[in-house]
Design a protein around this motif. Structure first.
Motif, PDB file in Angstrom:
ATOM      1  N   HIS A 169       2.663   1.698  -3.284  1.00 27.02           N
ATOM      2  CA  HIS A 169       1.722   2.099  -4.324  1.00 27.02           C
ATOM      3  C   HIS A 169       1.386   3.589  -4.191  1.00 27.02           C
ATOM      4  O   HIS A 169       1.343   4.314  -5.193  1.00 27.02           O
ATOM      5  CB  HIS A 169       0.441   1.256  -4.234  1.00 27.02           C
ATOM      6  N   MET A 170       1.171   4.043  -2.981  1.00 25.58           N
ATOM      7  CA  MET A 170       0.837   5.455  -2.749  1.00 25.58           C
ATOM      8  C   MET A 170       1.956   6.385  -3.221  1.00 25.58           C
ATOM      9  O   MET A 170       1.705   7.421  -3.813  1.00 25.58           O
ATOM     10  CB  MET A 170       0.550   5.699  -1.264  1.00 25.58           C
TER      11      MET A 170
ATOM     12  N   TYR B 274      -5.461  10.580   1.463  1.00 30.80           N
ATOM     13  CA  TYR B 274      -5.351   9.620   0.372  1.00 30.80           C
ATOM     14  C   TYR B 274      -5.963   8.312   0.860  1.00 30.80           C
ATOM     15  O   TYR B 274      -5.530   7.768   1.876  1.00 30.80           O
ATOM     16  CB  TYR B 274      -3.881   9.407  -0.010  1.00 30.80           C
TER      17      TYR B 274
ATOM     18  N   VAL C 248      -7.341   6.550  -4.234  1.00 32.55           N
ATOM     19  CA  VAL C 248      -6.235   6.034  -5.037  1.00 32.55           C
ATOM     20  C   VAL C 248      -6.529   4.571  -5.363  1.00 32.55           C
ATOM     21  O   VAL C 248      -6.769   3.766  -4.459  1.00 32.55           O
ATOM     22  CB  VAL C 248      -4.890   6.166  -4.282  1.00 32.55           C
ATOM     23  N   GLU C 249      -6.531   4.250  -6.626  1.00 32.96           N
ATOM     24  CA  GLU C 249      -6.772   2.860  -7.047  1.00 32.96           C
ATOM     25  C   GLU C 249      -5.537   2.032  -6.699  1.00 32.96           C
ATOM     26  O   GLU C 249      -4.575   1.995  -7.445  1.00 32.96           O
ATOM     27  CB  GLU C 249      -7.050   2.806  -8.556  1.00 32.96           C
ATOM     28  N   ALA C 250      -5.586   1.414  -5.546  1.00 33.25           N
ATOM     29  CA  ALA C 250      -4.468   0.596  -5.068  1.00 33.25           C
ATOM     30  C   ALA C 250      -4.939  -0.845  -4.964  1.00 33.25           C
ATOM     31  O   ALA C 250      -6.142  -1.111  -4.922  1.00 33.25           O
ATOM     32  CB  ALA C 250      -4.003   1.108  -3.702  1.00 33.25           C
TER      33      ALA C 250
ATOM     34  N   SER D 249       0.766   8.226  -6.858  1.00 33.31           N
ATOM     35  CA  SER D 249       0.087   9.470  -6.483  1.00 33.31           C
ATOM     36  C   SER D 249       1.158  10.551  -6.530  1.00 33.31           C
ATOM     37  O   SER D 249       2.285  10.296  -6.955  1.00 33.31           O
ATOM     38  CB  SER D 249      -0.535   9.362  -5.081  1.00 33.31           C
TER      39      SER D 249
ATOM     40  N   TYR E 191      -7.148   4.362   0.250  1.00 38.52           N
ATOM     41  CA  TYR E 191      -6.977   3.146  -0.549  1.00 38.52           C
ATOM     42  C   TYR E 191      -8.167   2.228  -0.309  1.00 38.52           C
ATOM     43  O   TYR E 191      -8.778   2.261   0.755  1.00 38.52           O
ATOM     44  CB  TYR E 191      -5.648   2.451  -0.240  1.00 38.52           C
TER      45      TYR E 191
ATOM     46  N   ILE F 215      -2.884   8.884   5.025  1.00 34.87           N
ATOM     47  CA  ILE F 215      -3.210   7.719   4.200  1.00 34.87           C
ATOM     48  C   ILE F 215      -4.111   6.843   5.055  1.00 34.87           C
ATOM     49  O   ILE F 215      -3.780   6.538   6.205  1.00 34.87           O
ATOM     50  CB  ILE F 215      -1.940   6.947   3.803  1.00 34.87           C
TER      51      ILE F 215
ATOM     52  N   ILE G  26       0.841  -1.206   0.000  1.00 35.15           N
ATOM     53  CA  ILE G  26       0.000   0.000   0.000  1.00 35.15           C
ATOM     54  C   ILE G  26       0.876   1.257   0.000  1.00 35.15           C
ATOM     55  O   ILE G  26       0.670   2.173  -0.799  1.00 35.15           O
ATOM     56  CB  ILE G  26      -0.943   0.020   1.227  1.00 35.15           C
TER      57      ILE G  26
END
Length: 194
Positions: free
Chosen positions: A24-25, A130, A153-155, A29, A132, A105, A21
């Motif tokens: 990915h962020m 943000y 966010v498409e995680a 992003s 997820y 997040i 995660i």
């Protein structure tokens, strides 16, 4: 200005889901770094399965060593208990000034209860969030739909939990694939969660 995402948790232990995660962020992003903010062991509620702060810090440190955009943070260790996110954010803003923009997040499941957080309006006024995706039940609050400060966010959906790891490690199951290698070694050497 450095954009830092703050990923709060006990990280008891940190696992590959947390890393996936966070990575990915920071890669998908506009965040420059993600800091793992380790929630301290509250002196008011001793949780038997919660390792001491320094052990959980060490595991996060081991986990992120090979990721230059991911950092461990002990910022909450020295703040008054109990910790409230709004106070931690104020402290970070005072410490780092205008050269940093701190954002939160959080999982979609946490966003559902965000309106219950202390001074959540103040957090939203000054910080971005943000979010997820998580597999969760129920709808999130309408007041957060299309909010300009909340970015979905498409995680990847990660359904690994520290609770699952602790429980099954204690039962003698092999949970090694769910942990970064250095975290597994530290956990195993220290004989944690058995």
């Amino acid at each position: 200005m450095k954009k830092v995402g703050l990923y709060f948790g006990t990280f008891n232990p940190i696992h590959i889901g947390h890393l996936a995660i966070a990575n990915h962020m920071v890669e998908f992003s506009d965040l420059n770094e993600v800091w793992f903010v380790i929630t301290p062991l509250s002196p008011f509620k001793k949780k038997q399965s919660l390792l001491d702060n320094h052990h959980r810090y060490q595991m996060v440190y081991e986990a992120v060593q090979d990721y230059r955009k991911l950092k461990p943070s002990t910022i909450e260790f020295d703040l008054p208990q109990p910790n409230y996110t709004v106070d931690t954010l104020m402290h970070l803003n005072e410490k780092y000034g205008e050269n940093y923009r701190f954002s939160l997040i959080m999982g979609e499941d946490n966003l559902k209860n965000f309106h219950k957080w202390r001074n959540y309006e103040v957090i939203l006024e000054h910080h971005y969030i943000y979010v997820y995706p998580r597999i969760s039940e129920g709808q999130r609050e309408n007041l957060f739909d299309r909010h300009p400060k909340i970015q979905l966010v498409e995680a990847p959906i990660m359904e690994i939990s520290s609770t699952f790891i602790r429980k099954n490690h204690g039962l003698g199951k092999n949970v090694r694939p769910l942990l970064p290698e250095k975290v597994w070694k530290y956990m195993d050497e220290m004989n944690f969660y058995r």
